[in-house]
Design an enzyme around this catalytic site. Structure first.
Site, PDB file in Angstrom:
ATOM      1  N   TRP A 199       0.877  -1.177   0.000  1.00 30.28           N
ATOM      2  CA  TRP A 199       0.000   0.000   0.000  1.00 30.28           C
ATOM      3  C   TRP A 199       0.918   1.232   0.000  1.00 30.28           C
ATOM      4  CZ3 TRP A 199      -1.731   2.545   5.007  1.00 30.28           C
ATOM      5  CH2 TRP A 199      -2.706   3.521   4.778  1.00 30.28           C
ATOM      6  N   ASP A 223      -0.531  -5.428   9.767  1.00 28.88           N
ATOM      7  CA  ASP A 223      -1.527  -4.476   9.282  1.00 28.88           C
ATOM      8  C   ASP A 223      -2.710  -5.278   8.739  1.00 28.88           C
ATOM      9  OD1 ASP A 223      -2.924  -2.333   8.336  1.00 28.88           O
ATOM     10  OD2 ASP A 223      -1.565  -1.896   6.663  1.00 28.88           O
ATOM     11  N   LYS A 257     -13.089  -1.161   5.445  1.00 29.26           N
ATOM     12  CA  LYS A 257     -13.522  -2.029   4.345  1.00 29.26           C
ATOM     13  C   LYS A 257     -14.547  -3.041   4.842  1.00 29.26           C
ATOM     14  CE  LYS A 257     -10.607   0.133   1.890  1.00 29.26           C
ATOM     15  NZ  LYS A 257      -9.210   0.076   2.038  1.00 29.26           N
TER      16      LYS A 257
HETATM   17  N1  PMP Z   1      -3.417  -0.735   5.334  1.00 39.12           N
HETATM   18  C1  PMP Z   1      -3.639  -1.192   4.103  1.00 39.12           C
HETATM   19  C2  PMP Z   1      -2.835  -2.340   3.607  1.00 39.12           C
HETATM   20  C3  PMP Z   1      -4.608  -0.598   3.310  1.00 39.12           C
HETATM   21  O1  PMP Z   1      -4.818  -1.054   2.073  1.00 39.12           O
HETATM   22  C4  PMP Z   1      -5.367   0.480   3.824  1.00 39.12           C
HETATM   23  C5  PMP Z   1      -6.462   1.141   3.044  1.00 39.12           C
HETATM   24  N2  PMP Z   1      -6.351   1.268   1.739  1.00 39.12           N
HETATM   25  C6  PMP Z   1      -5.099   0.916   5.119  1.00 39.12           C
HETATM   26  C7  PMP Z   1      -4.114   0.283   5.851  1.00 39.12           C
HETATM   27  C8  PMP Z   1      -5.802   2.086   5.747  1.00 39.12           C
HETATM   28  O2  PMP Z   1      -7.151   1.993   5.799  1.00 39.12           O
HETATM   29  P1  PMP Z   1      -8.074   3.182   6.278  1.00 39.12           P
HETATM   30  O3  PMP Z   1      -8.871   3.593   5.104  1.00 39.12           O
HETATM   31  O4  PMP Z   1      -8.886   2.590   7.370  1.00 39.12           O
HETATM   32  O5  PMP Z   1      -7.205   4.281   6.779  1.00 39.12           O
END
Ligand code: PMP
Length: 397
Positions: A132, A212, A247
């Site tokens: 990410w 994570d 999500k």
């Molecule tokens: N970690 C990963 C691997 C993600 O893909 C995401 C969201 N795209 C997040 C953390 C953060 O998610 P949030 O929208 O809750 O900040």
């Protein structure tokens, strides 16, 4: 003074959203932005969340400040899903060794995990790439050195050798950041056997494990997707787990997340939590309440919890169907290894497409995806998957 700032590159995905919106072809397909979509292409509020929010409106007596830890009822209600409730492993708190706090989304949790790791003396973080993109941005903003290793093999499986050697070679002052499930952007997760190996390697290493978990329940199910987290925590004295509900409860803009810490014993938790509180206080003071409270209203009520579990199951099985359909087209579009998608998990997959092929998909077929070749599996459905496969065939020819 502010004119000394140099302009930053705009977020590539946001630029893609604008291009998609400006495209007036009726059959355009958006595989860019990382949100779940139904068969109709919508990203609706979960029915369970609507019900939870209604209960919150009816029952909430005050919006007075809570504290940097946020809504601990929310934080605790999630724990059995993440850490299990088996008394043999100490239940959801592992015998009082785990505590958490609410954060502004999974992003806030990752940020806080990296910040507390730095405060504890971590200077380098090992991480599989690609990842990410915000992982690298957060680490760079905190002046933490990112040591990358290849996450996936060209065949579309996890590069277990790379992660094991990163852990083996790590030294005191290093951390390793692993995706708990549904890897973003590759969809490539570790198998149970690989998690067992990772847990054993971590137990033998001075490295601090940061997990994570941003897509819990979107792979094979809540229990199955928690295998890695439980296995790793079961093997270690301490670890950090960043969690997002954005999500799996569809809360995206409400920013719902939590950071959990495992300490070697219950007594060791307090000093760590006091540091987390101080860092949170200096960053955002306290997390936004509404989303976490709505999730708590879901999890504290059996009927609403069942609604949520059913909605999660629908999402998961819809994405599995898309994956299977794409995998079945493997012979039709050679060279993209679509077959591997069936064994991968979550919202994303990476297709080995060139920049030119990605541009041709956009210009000639109105199909929008990230420049890396990442596609959002949930952007596909019964009505557009055939068109997508035909377009892949055309650009790969
Ligand atoms: N970690 C990963 C691997 C993600 O893909 C995401 C969201 N795209 C997040 C953390 C953060 O998610 P949030 O929208 O809750 O900040």
């Amino acid at each position: 003074m502010l004119d000394r700032l140099t302009a930053q590159a705009p977020d590539a995905l946001l630029a893609l959203i604008k291009m998609y919106a400006a495209d007036d072809r009726a059959d355009k397909i958006d595989l860019g932005v990382g949100v779940y979509r139904t068969n109709e292409g919508a990203t609706p509020v979960f029915k369970a969340i609507k019900a939870g929010e209604q209960a919150l409106i009816d029952e909430q007596q005050s919006k007075s400040y809570l504290g940097p830890e946020g809504d601990l009822g929310f934080v605790h209600a999630l724990m059995p899903y993440i850490f299990g409730s088996d008394p043999a492993t100490g239940g959801p708190t592992m015998d009082g060794r785990i505590e958490g706090m609410q954060t502004p989304g999974g992003t806030g949790a990752v940020r806080l995990a990296a910040a507390v790791a730095k405060a504890a003396g971590v200077t380098r973080i090992h991480m599989g790439t690609p990842s990410w993109p915000n992982h690298a941005q957060i680490l760079s903003d905190l002046d933490l050195e990112l040591v990358g290793f290849g996450h996936a093999t060209p065949e579309g499986a996890a590069n277990i050798k790379a992660v094991l050697s990163a852990i083996r070679d790590a030294r005191d002052g290093d951390a390793v950041l692993l995706h708990g499930c549904c890897h973003n952007p590759t969809g490539v997760d570790y198998t149970h056997e690989e998690w067992d190996q990772i847990a054993a390697a971590l137990a033998d290493s001075p490295v601090l494990a940061i997990l994570d978990v941003a897509y819990h329940g979107l792979g094979h199910g809540l229990e199955e997707d928690a295998y890695g987290v439980r296995r790793v925590l079961g093997a270690l004295d301490e670890a950090l787990v960043a969690y997002s509900c954005d999500k799996n409860f569809g809360m995206y803009r409400d920013r719902v997340g939590a950071l959990y810490v495992l300490a070697k014993d219950a007594g060791a938790l307090d000093p760590i939590l006091s540091n987390l509180n101080a860092l949170a206080r200096a960053s955002w003071s306290m997390p936004p309440d509404h989303g976490g409270a709505a999730v708590r209203m879901v999890l504290e009520d059996e009927g609403r919890t069942q609604m949520w579990l059913d909605e999660l199951e629908d999402m998961r099985s819809r994405m599995r169907r898309v994956r299977e359909r794409l995998a079945a087209a493997d012979n039709e579009v050679p060279g993209l290894n679509l077959a591997a998608l069936a064994d991968q998990n979550g919202l994303f997959a990476m297709l080995p497409l060139s920049k030119e092929q990605i541009a041709a998909l956009r210009d000639d077929h109105a199909i929008y995806m990230a420049g890396s070749g990442r596609i959002n599996i949930a952007g596909l459905h019964a009505g557009n998957t055939d068109k997508f496969i035909a377009a892949l065939k055309a650009v790969a020819a």
